[in-house]
Design a protein around this motif. Structure first.
Motif, PDB file in Angstrom:
ATOM      1  N   VAL A   1       0.854  -1.189   0.000  1.00  0.00           N
ATOM      2  CA  VAL A   1       0.000   0.000   0.000  1.00  0.00           C
ATOM      3  C   VAL A   1       0.892   1.242   0.000  1.00  0.00           C
ATOM      4  CG1 VAL A   1      -1.757   1.289   1.264  1.00  0.00           C
ATOM      5  CG2 VAL A   1      -1.845  -1.211   1.212  1.00  0.00           C
TER       6      VAL A   1
ATOM      7  N   GLN B   1      -2.086   5.995  -2.068  1.00  0.00           N
ATOM      8  CA  GLN B   1      -3.325   5.251  -1.846  1.00  0.00           C
ATOM      9  C   GLN B   1      -3.920   5.563  -0.478  1.00  0.00           C
ATOM     10  OE1 GLN B   1      -1.736   1.309  -2.568  1.00  0.00           O
ATOM     11  NE2 GLN B   1      -2.723   1.182  -4.578  1.00  0.00           N
TER      12      GLN B   1
ATOM     13  N   LEU C   1      -7.662  -0.304  -2.963  1.00  0.00           N
ATOM     14  CA  LEU C   1      -6.742  -1.125  -2.187  1.00  0.00           C
ATOM     15  C   LEU C   1      -6.960  -2.607  -2.466  1.00  0.00           C
ATOM     16  CD1 LEU C   1      -6.779   0.671   1.291  1.00  0.00           C
ATOM     17  CD2 LEU C   1      -5.101   0.876  -0.533  1.00  0.00           C
TER      18      LEU C   1
END
Length: 467
Positions: free
Chosen positions: A67, A71, A376
């Motif tokens: 991640v 994001q 995600l």
């Protein structure tokens, strides 16, 4: 509060959303901040929220270390839009979130989403029609018989049937397995296997099975080339030649045999942008809106890679053939570009692999209703696809064998019921084989008289001769 693994099942995206919010609210440090000569209690800076949430997502097994900070900022924008956070003046919704020093706080109301209430159902097993059932309709009604004049030939035929010389015809309701029947068996058994792998009581809440096209499954299994890539019957749905050439160019860099024009500095980045633009303009992701929930549910199995691979193998069989082919070509390109050491960097700030995930994850998986965590979730799925694309995008051999064996069994049983005498001859069992093919009595060789005599022995007198 410890993070927990959110497994497969209905409303997984909503469960993950609530999980992240609870962890963020529990882990975000709150303290006094000053802004324009005024103090605000129990609040935090935007940059502090990005740091905290980014670390939280990276250590969470549902998302992982891939991640990015960008994001994380996008997720906080959604938090602000959904009133998970608000600025210190109580504004939210239309306000924008940036990675800066502005102050935010948690609202007093609960930001958690509720789950739709549906009646609980027991263990549901996907079933397919029983082809042995008699046909409904006129075939079961008495058939009117027209009276005919009896002649000698007709009388002889009826008499022959009566005494057993000619087998009487029997009305058999068993239907032949048509191609449509076989396709429905493929659909039913494929969905049944998917339900078992996911460990769900029912697929209803993650997949509308009515939207699954049985023809697509069969085409994805049998219409493939030597490389395992789907071959399309409708050539108008193929990728344009210029896109295929661009993809091959980056995969085989620096050898660009398909492109005749000379290259220039930055040429590879322009080629890559052309590919990204083409896939980004699609109206629907490759995994389709209809299958979003089932793919999100599969993500709950990533801690068991072999299970996740099998679930994705089966789920990808449900796709329209043109989507499956584009997915095969795109993911293979992404994986090979990431490993191409001769290809110059396509971005100054992002690694090539990360760039692949960021550029194409949304055109592979996203929700129609803009679900809050879809970016995600898509990144997580695409990363796993790139690592295991050869196995995931191949036909699951175990499933194929089991369905083919089942269809063959149905056809044998069907033939046996419809034509029992022919079946006994063509496929005799050990019990009937002796009856149908009796062994001929073996003739023993003639017994020779000399064979009964004992070998020659010298003559001995016995007592009887002396008497």
């Amino acid at each position: 509060m410890e993070p927990r693994l959110v497994g497969p099942g209905p409303y997984r995206a909503t469960r993950l959303w609530n999980e992240i919010i609870e962890l963020f609210r529990a882990g975000m440090p709150l303290r006094k901040h000053r802004c324009r000569f005024k103090s605000y209690e129990r609040c935090f800076k935007a940059s502090e929220a990005v740091e905290c949430l980014h670390e939280l997502l990276g250590s969470n097994q549902n998302f992982g270390p891939e991640v990015t900070r960008d994001q994380t900022v996008k997720l906080l924008k959604k938090f602000l839009k959904n009133h998970v956070i608000e600025d210190i003046k109580g504004r939210w919704g239309k306000e924008d979130f940036e990675d800066d020093g502005r102050l935010y706080r948690f609202p007093p109301s609960s930001p958690l989403k509720s789950y739709p209430k549906k009646p609980s159902c027991g263990k549901e097993v996907i079933k397919f029609p029983d082809w042995n059932e008699p046909r409904a309709g006129p075939s079961q009604e008495p058939i009117p018989v027209k009276s005919v004049a009896m002649n000698s030939e007709m009388w002889y035929k009826r008499h022959s049937i009566a005494i057993g010389e000619v087998p009487a015809c029997k009305l058999v309701f068993r239907r032949e397995l048509t191609q449509t029947n076989i396709e429905e068996i493929w659909k039913s058994m494929t969905l049944s296997r998917l339900q078992k792998v996911l460990g769900l009581d029912s697929l209803d809440e993650v997949l509308d099975t009515k939207l699954v096209n049985s023809k697509h499954i069969v085409q994805n299994v049998y219409n493939v080339n030597k490389q395992g890539i789907v071959t399309l019957e409708d050539k108008s749905k193929e990728l344009p030649h210029w896109i295929l050439s661009a993809m091959k160019c980056l995969v085989n860099w620096p050898s660009c045999s398909d492109l005749k024009q000379p290259t220039y500095s930055g040429f590879e980045r322009d080629v890559f942008k052309t590919i990204v633009d083409y896939f980004s303009q699609m109206k629907e992701p490759l995994l389709t809106f209809n299958f979003f929930d089932v793919f999100v549910s599969v993500l709950g199995l990533l801690q068991k890679p072999s299970k996740a691979v099998e679930a994705l193998q089966i789920s990808c069989l449900l796709l329209p053939p043109e989507n499956r082919k584009r997915l095969q070509l795109l993911v293979r390109m992404m994986a090979r570009i990431s490993l191409n050491q001769d290809l110059p960097r396509l971005s100054e700030s992002v690694r090539t692999r990360t760039l692949m995930v960021q550029a194409f994850s949304r055109c592979i998986l996203c929700s129609k209703d803009e679900i809050d965590l879809d970016e995600l979730l898509a990144a997580k799925l695409v990363s796993f696809l790139m690592n295991n694309y050869q196995e995931i995008l191949s036909v699951p051999s175990a499933l194929k064998s089991s369905i083919e064996d089942h269809v063959a069994h149905l056809q044998r049983v069907q033939f046996q019921k419809s034509y029992p005498e022919v079946y006994r001859v063509r496929f005799p069992s050990p019990e009937t084989e002796a009856t149908l093919f009796p062994e001929k009595t073996k003739q023993k060789p003639p017994i020779l008289m000399w064979a009964l005599k004992k070998p020659f022995q010298p003559f001995h007198r016995t007592r009887s001769f002396r008497m």
